[in-house]
Motif scaffolding. Structure first.
Motif, PDB file in Angstrom:
ATOM      1  N   ILE A 241      10.148  30.148  41.644  1.00 42.33           N
ATOM      2  CA  ILE A 241      10.117  28.719  41.340  1.00 42.33           C
ATOM      3  C   ILE A 241      11.001  28.494  40.125  1.00 42.33           C
ATOM      4  O   ILE A 241      10.827  29.137  39.082  1.00 42.33           O
ATOM      5  N   HIS A 242      11.968  27.585  40.267  1.00 42.08           N
ATOM      6  CA  HIS A 242      12.870  27.248  39.175  1.00 42.08           C
ATOM      7  C   HIS A 242      12.744  25.754  38.863  1.00 42.08           C
ATOM      8  O   HIS A 242      12.760  24.925  39.778  1.00 42.08           O
ATOM      9  N   ILE A 243      12.602  25.424  37.581  1.00 37.71           N
ATOM     10  CA  ILE A 243      12.655  24.040  37.120  1.00 37.71           C
ATOM     11  C   ILE A 243      13.962  23.866  36.352  1.00 37.71           C
ATOM     12  O   ILE A 243      14.229  24.603  35.401  1.00 37.71           O
ATOM     13  N   VAL A 244      14.773  22.912  36.782  1.00 38.24           N
ATOM     14  CA  VAL A 244      16.055  22.639  36.135  1.00 38.24           C
ATOM     15  C   VAL A 244      15.919  21.310  35.391  1.00 38.24           C
ATOM     16  O   VAL A 244      15.775  20.253  36.010  1.00 38.24           O
ATOM     17  N   SER A 245      15.953  21.360  34.062  1.00 39.09           N
ATOM     18  CA  SER A 245      15.695  20.174  33.247  1.00 39.09           C
ATOM     19  C   SER A 245      16.780  20.000  32.201  1.00 39.09           C
ATOM     20  O   SER A 245      17.142  20.948  31.507  1.00 39.09           O
ATOM     21  N   ASP A 246      17.272  18.766  32.058  1.00 37.09           N
ATOM     22  CA  ASP A 246      18.266  18.517  31.004  1.00 37.09           C
ATOM     23  C   ASP A 246      17.605  18.140  29.690  1.00 37.09           C
ATOM     24  O   ASP A 246      18.286  17.803  28.717  1.00 37.09           O
ATOM     25  N   ASP A 247      16.284  18.203  29.629  1.00 44.65           N
ATOM     26  CA  ASP A 247      15.561  17.895  28.400  1.00 44.65           C
ATOM     27  C   ASP A 247      15.597  19.086  27.455  1.00 44.65           C
ATOM     28  O   ASP A 247      15.950  20.204  27.847  1.00 44.65           O
ATOM     29  N   VAL A 248      15.194  18.845  26.196  1.00 43.77           N
ATOM     30  CA  VAL A 248      15.215  19.906  25.188  1.00 43.77           C
ATOM     31  C   VAL A 248      13.901  20.668  25.134  1.00 43.77           C
ATOM     32  O   VAL A 248      13.820  21.719  24.492  1.00 43.77           O
ATOM     33  N   ALA A 249      12.876  20.144  25.787  1.00 51.07           N
ATOM     34  CA  ALA A 249      11.544  20.740  25.698  1.00 51.07           C
ATOM     35  C   ALA A 249      10.943  20.912  27.079  1.00 51.07           C
ATOM     36  O   ALA A 249      11.359  20.271  28.054  1.00 51.07           O
ATOM     37  N   LEU A 250       9.972  21.806  27.166  1.00 53.00           N
ATOM     38  CA  LEU A 250       9.214  21.963  28.407  1.00 53.00           C
ATOM     39  C   LEU A 250       8.533  20.651  28.758  1.00 53.00           C
ATOM     40  O   LEU A 250       8.342  19.799  27.882  1.00 53.00           O
ATOM     41  N   PRO A 251       8.179  20.441  30.026  1.00 46.30           N
ATOM     42  CA  PRO A 251       7.591  19.150  30.428  1.00 46.30           C
ATOM     43  C   PRO A 251       6.476  18.676  29.502  1.00 46.30           C
ATOM     44  O   PRO A 251       5.576  19.440  29.148  1.00 46.30           O
ATOM     45  N   TYR A 252       6.566  17.390  29.105  1.00 45.33           N
ATOM     46  CA  TYR A 252       5.629  16.821  28.146  1.00 45.33           C
ATOM     47  C   TYR A 252       5.190  15.432  28.626  1.00 45.33           C
ATOM     48  O   TYR A 252       5.788  14.845  29.533  1.00 45.33           O
ATOM     49  N   GLU A 253       4.144  14.922  27.981  1.00 47.72           N
ATOM     50  CA  GLU A 253       3.606  13.608  28.311  1.00 47.72           C
ATOM     51  C   GLU A 253       4.473  12.532  27.655  1.00 47.72           C
ATOM     52  O   GLU A 253       4.644  12.512  26.439  1.00 47.72           O
ATOM     53  N   ARG A 254       5.002  11.602  28.454  1.00 50.13           N
ATOM     54  CA  ARG A 254       5.855  10.560  27.894  1.00 50.13           C
ATOM     55  C   ARG A 254       5.088   9.358  27.322  1.00 50.13           C
ATOM     56  O   ARG A 254       5.574   8.727  26.365  1.00 50.13           O
ATOM     57  N   PRO A 255       3.932   8.947  27.867  1.00 47.89           N
ATOM     58  CA  PRO A 255       3.270   7.736  27.347  1.00 47.89           C
ATOM     59  C   PRO A 255       3.075   7.696  25.837  1.00 47.89           C
ATOM     60  O   PRO A 255       3.285   6.632  25.222  1.00 47.89           O
ATOM     61  N   PRO A 256       2.712   8.796  25.151  1.00 45.28           N
ATOM     62  CA  PRO A 256       2.522   8.695  23.702  1.00 45.28           C
ATOM     63  C   PRO A 256       3.803   8.405  22.918  1.00 45.28           C
ATOM     64  O   PRO A 256       3.732   7.995  21.755  1.00 45.28           O
ATOM     65  N   LEU A 257       4.978   8.613  23.530  1.00 45.97           N
ATOM     66  CA  LEU A 257       6.228   8.478  22.791  1.00 45.97           C
ATOM     67  C   LEU A 257       6.453   7.059  22.275  1.00 45.97           C
ATOM     68  O   LEU A 257       7.114   6.861  21.250  1.00 45.97           O
TER      69      LEU A 257
ATOM     70  N   SER B 132      13.147   9.486  26.227  1.00 45.18           N
ATOM     71  CA  SER B 132      12.962  10.932  26.127  1.00 45.18           C
ATOM     72  C   SER B 132      12.416  11.325  24.760  1.00 45.18           C
ATOM     73  O   SER B 132      12.287  10.487  23.849  1.00 45.18           O
ATOM     74  N   LEU B 133      12.128  12.601  24.597  1.00 43.62           N
ATOM     75  CA  LEU B 133      11.686  13.119  23.308  1.00 43.62           C
ATOM     76  C   LEU B 133      12.766  12.917  22.251  1.00 43.62           C
ATOM     77  O   LEU B 133      12.472  12.509  21.118  1.00 43.62           O
ATOM     78  N   ASP B 134      14.013  13.193  22.593  1.00 43.39           N
ATOM     79  CA  ASP B 134      15.105  12.971  21.639  1.00 43.39           C
ATOM     80  C   ASP B 134      15.155  11.508  21.206  1.00 43.39           C
ATOM     81  O   ASP B 134      15.352  11.203  20.025  1.00 43.39           O
TER      82      ASP B 134
END
Length: 412
Positions: free
Chosen positions: A31-47, A129-131
């Motif tokens: 199983i491969h996850i290809v992500s252009d984000d800087v971090a492992l999958p995270y919860e976006r609502p709190p951002l 995003s997190l950034d």
């Protein structure tokens, strides 16, 4: 499914949910996850909420701890884009030049924030995003005047967070009320009053013409005058990230089109989450939903179909938003000609607005009444009948509207 390779393109909650479901469902291949984000999958609502407070820890909330990916033998390619998808060859090419073959592939590429055209400044930001959130958090800490362009979910949540931090916040919206596209003018008016009461300077019916950048200030020019700010946050909606799918020849229409089993028009390619416009068996049309909880369940459903199970995605159209001490929730889909029935008090900020058609609830929007939404969520696709008078009556128990199954007959 030993020896197979499944690839998930995207690094949000739909991707993490799909990966977990694939492993739990017995896939023992890669199983491969290809992500252009800087971090492992995270919860976006709190951002757009508590994350913006400089007194918070400034760390994202992970969907899964980092060690989980190692334990489950899931390879995550961070800061990596899938640049080419070749469905005929079952190959995806990554931004680093690597080519990976796949047996099944899931597109969970999500959406991106709309930006202001032809205006660039590190004081004009979006929030997706997190950034993005880290940049907004840093600028917000030193800003006194904040202009938020757009009164949708992100704009309203960010405005609430900023005014709670003592900032002078101006919220500009094109329509007559905040969140009007989702809530309609009456309920949107209620939320407009909530924000004004909290100290936000809300301007509605405003068209932003341009933003001028100077060394000391930002000038937002509108059809109704000028707003000066230290920080401009653009909350002008989002765009689905369909480019990879489109270039691969997949069917696109306001998202990547799929059937009810998350299958796209290309063999062994699936789509889930914010980017997917999935055929809904109940509504008979393709629906694209941008919401955290829907993405979690959609990713899991897509994974079960990738494993060969029959799992149509029957998710109801549901969302929630927390602003100040208030919780807004909606479930279902309404038509303009549906009758609107209100239970509770708009003035007391405790109500549910039901959309009623032919004796059935098609949608409910609630402010601070989560139990009503939960009850309607269970009712939507069941057989029952209800009147407007019953809905207005607080004594009517929504969870008792659905017919109960008769008890099993005892054996003679």
């Amino acid at each position: 499914m030993s020896g197979q390779r499944h690839i998930i393109v995207g690094g949000g909650v739909a991707a993490a949910s799909a990966a977990a479901t694939l492993r739990a469902g017995g896939l023992d291949g890669e199983i491969h996850i290809v992500s252009d984000d800087v971090a492992l999958p995270y919860e976006r609502p709190p951002l757009s909420k508590e994350f913006l407070d400089p007194d918070s820890d400034g760390a994202p909330t992970p969907v899964k701890p980092a060690e989980w990916y190692d334990e489950e033998q899931i390879t995550v390619h961070l800061q990596t884009r899938a640049t080419v998808l070749d469905p005929a060859a079952h190959v995806v090419e990554l931004s680093g030049g690597e080519r990976l073959g796949y047996d099944k592939l899931l597109l969970a590429t999500g959406v991106r924030a709309r930006t202001l055209p032809q205006v660039q400044s590190d004081r004009i930001l979006t929030l997706r995003s997190l950034d993005d959130a880290l940049a907004v958090r840093a600028r917000l800490a030193e800003a006194e005047r904040v202009a938020v362009l757009g009164g949708g979910f992100i704009g309203c949540e960010a405005a609430a967070a900023a005014v709670k931090l003592g900032k002078r916040v101006t919220l500009l919206e094109r329509t007559d009320t905040l969140m009007q596209a989702v809530l309609g003018p009456v309920l949107g008016g209620v939320m407009t009053d909530v924000h004004r009461a909290a100290g936000v300077h809300v301007l509605t019916g405003v068209v932003v013409q341009n933003v001028e950048v100077s060394p000391t200030t930002l000038v937002v020019r509108t059809n109704r005058g000028v707003i000066e700010a230290d920080l401009v946050l653009v909350g002008a909606g989002s765009l689905p990230n369909v480019e990879l799918a489109q270039e691969a020849g997949l069917r696109i229409d306001r998202g990547v089109l799929t059937d009810e089993h998350s299958r796209t028009s290309a063999p062994d390619v699936y789509a889930a989450g914010d980017v997917a416009a999935a055929l809904h068996p109940h509504y008979g049309e393709h629906i694209r939903v941008e919401h955290h909880d829907s993405a979690v369940r959609h990713g899991a459903s897509a994974a079960r179909n990738m494993l060969g199970l029959d799992d149509p995605f029957l998710e109801t159209h549901w969302f929630w938003s927390d602003q100040y001490d208030h919780s807004i929730q909606q479930v279902g889909r309404a038509r303009p000609d549906d009758e609107v029935v209100v239970r509770g008090s708009l003035d007391d900020l405790s109500f549910s607005a039901f959309s009623l058609r032919d004796g059935r609830i098609t949608r409910v929007i609630s402010l601070n009444r989560p139990k009503d939404v939960l009850a309607v969520r269970r009712l939507l696709f069941t057989e029952y009948a209800v009147t407007a008078a019953q809905l207005r009556d607080e004594a009517t128990q929504l969870n008792r509207l659905a017919p109960r199954k008769p008890p099993p007959r005892a054996e003679a």
